[in-house]
Design a protein around this motif. Structure first.
Motif, PDB file in Angstrom:
ATOM      1  N   ARG A 103      -6.736  -5.131  19.578  1.00 49.29           N
ATOM      2  CA  ARG A 103      -7.397  -5.145  18.182  1.00 49.29           C
ATOM      3  C   ARG A 103      -8.286  -3.850  18.158  1.00 49.29           C
ATOM      4  N   LEU A 104      -8.898  -3.576  19.555  1.00 52.81           N
ATOM      5  CA  LEU A 104      -9.623  -2.157  19.522  1.00 52.81           C
ATOM      6  C   LEU A 104      -8.844  -0.904  19.058  1.00 52.81           C
ATOM      7  N   LEU A 105      -7.583  -0.858  19.748  1.00 52.60           N
ATOM      8  CA  LEU A 105      -6.605   0.206  19.757  1.00 52.60           C
ATOM      9  C   LEU A 105      -6.044   0.289  18.430  1.00 52.60           C
ATOM     10  N   LEU A 106      -5.925  -1.002  17.621  1.00 51.31           N
ATOM     11  CA  LEU A 106      -5.254  -0.862  16.374  1.00 51.31           C
ATOM     12  C   LEU A 106      -6.269  -0.186  15.359  1.00 51.31           C
ATOM     13  N   GLY A 107      -7.483  -0.770  15.474  1.00 59.98           N
ATOM     14  CA  GLY A 107      -8.649  -0.405  14.602  1.00 59.98           C
ATOM     15  C   GLY A 107      -8.814   1.444  14.855  1.00 59.98           C
ATOM     16  N   VAL A 108      -8.806   1.641  16.343  1.00 61.24           N
ATOM     17  CA  VAL A 108      -8.994   3.148  16.389  1.00 61.24           C
ATOM     18  C   VAL A 108      -7.959   3.799  15.746  1.00 61.24           C
ATOM     19  N   GLY A 109      -6.428   3.243  16.072  1.00 58.11           N
ATOM     20  CA  GLY A 109      -5.431   4.203  15.316  1.00 58.11           C
ATOM     21  C   GLY A 109      -5.564   4.159  14.012  1.00 58.11           C
ATOM     22  N   ALA A 110      -5.965   3.207  13.081  1.00 62.02           N
ATOM     23  CA  ALA A 110      -6.144   3.338  11.876  1.00 62.02           C
ATOM     24  C   ALA A 110      -7.236   4.166  11.511  1.00 62.02           C
ATOM     25  N   SER A 111      -8.168   4.302  12.263  1.00 60.18           N
ATOM     26  CA  SER A 111      -9.142   5.401  11.951  1.00 60.18           C
ATOM     27  C   SER A 111      -8.768   6.679  11.911  1.00 60.18           C
ATOM     28  N   VAL A 112      -8.194   7.016  13.185  1.00 56.73           N
ATOM     29  CA  VAL A 112      -7.628   8.130  13.370  1.00 56.73           C
ATOM     30  C   VAL A 112      -6.645   8.665  12.254  1.00 56.73           C
ATOM     31  N   ALA A 113      -5.544   7.800  11.989  1.00 55.18           N
ATOM     32  CA  ALA A 113      -4.708   7.886  10.917  1.00 55.18           C
ATOM     33  C   ALA A 113      -5.203   8.368   9.578  1.00 55.18           C
ATOM     34  N   GLY A 114      -6.131   7.563   9.174  1.00 51.02           N
ATOM     35  CA  GLY A 114      -6.860   7.803   8.089  1.00 51.02           C
ATOM     36  C   GLY A 114      -7.752   9.231   8.326  1.00 51.02           C
ATOM     37  N   SER A 115      -8.143   9.777   9.129  1.00 54.21           N
ATOM     38  CA  SER A 115      -8.980  11.109   9.320  1.00 54.21           C
ATOM     39  C   SER A 115      -7.893  12.114   9.327  1.00 54.21           C
ATOM     40  N   LEU A 116      -6.910  11.913   9.795  1.00 53.23           N
ATOM     41  CA  LEU A 116      -5.679  12.945   9.910  1.00 53.23           C
ATOM     42  C   LEU A 116      -5.302  12.963   8.408  1.00 53.23           C
ATOM     43  N   GLY A 117      -4.909  11.848   7.540  1.00 54.11           N
ATOM     44  CA  GLY A 117      -4.034  11.927   6.509  1.00 54.11           C
ATOM     45  C   GLY A 117      -5.172  12.570   5.413  1.00 54.11           C
ATOM     46  N   HIS A 118      -6.444  12.311   5.546  1.00 61.96           N
ATOM     47  CA  HIS A 118      -7.560  12.905   4.734  1.00 61.96           C
ATOM     48  C   HIS A 118      -7.476  14.364   4.904  1.00 61.96           C
TER      49      HIS A 118
END
Length: 203
Positions: A4-19
């Protein structure tokens, strides 16, 4: 818990990259629009539309997923990944300069974000005000905070001194040049900012 922690970190990083990628694509569309077709509406450009959609999606869905799986004090520092992405995308998409200091700053931001993501999610019981005050009075914390405050003060003083020295050096370099070289004024000596006029009619 770890997945769950890794999935949350991945979503946050993906959002920052897409932004960051969305803003960079919009910036390149602006630059190309000003150079090629200034009369055409910018919102009709496909690259600008793609950047806007990517920006809007990355600002809504990934942060929502990240906040549902990560504590706020972990998800918030991960947004600093966007600074790294801005530097990288600007270098390879906008052909901006990327100096050694930029690389060093990017590396430090990346390491800080990774450390927060790895060691920030620690389950601890809530502490009362009295317990926090007792922790703040410990010699180890007092020493740490004193060294930290002193280091910040030294860096601020060094930055202010460097800026003043740079300003004085710039003023001295500007005043050392003759006015006719700076302005190319009439009456400059030959060979220094002087252009010989060519006659219109040759005899």
């Amino acid at each position: 818990m770890l997945s769950r922690l890794l999935l949350g970190v991945g979503a946050s990083v993906a959002g920052s990259l897409g932004h960051s990628l969305g803003m960079t694509l919009q910036k390149r569309a602006h630059m190309q629009h000003e150079a090629a077709s200034p009369g055409r509406p910018l919102w009709k450009d496909r690259q600008w539309q793609l950047g806007l959609l990517l920006y809007l999606f990355s600002s809504t869905a990934p942060p929502t997923i990240a906040l549902s799986m990560l504590p706020v004090f972990v998800a918030a520092p991960l947004a600093a990944v966007g600074l790294v992405a801005n530097a990288v995308f600007a270098r390879y998409i906008l052909d901006s300069t990327f100096a050694r200091t930029d690389a060093m700053g990017t590396f430090l931001v990346t390491m800080g974000s990774c450390c927060v993501a790895l060691f920030g999610a620690i389950d601890e019981p809530p502490l009362s005000l009295g317990q926090l005050l007792r922790l703040y009075k410990r010699p180890a914390y007092v020493l740490f905070f004193s060294v930290y405050a002193l280091l910040v003060a030294v860096l601020i003083v060094a930055e202010v001194g460097w800026r003043r020295r740079y300003a004085r050096a710039s003023e001295a370099a500007g005043s050392a040049m003759p006015p006719n070289v700076l302005l190319g004024s009439v009456g400059a000596p030959r060979g220094v900012g002087h252009v010989e006029a060519e006659p219109l009619l040759r005899t």
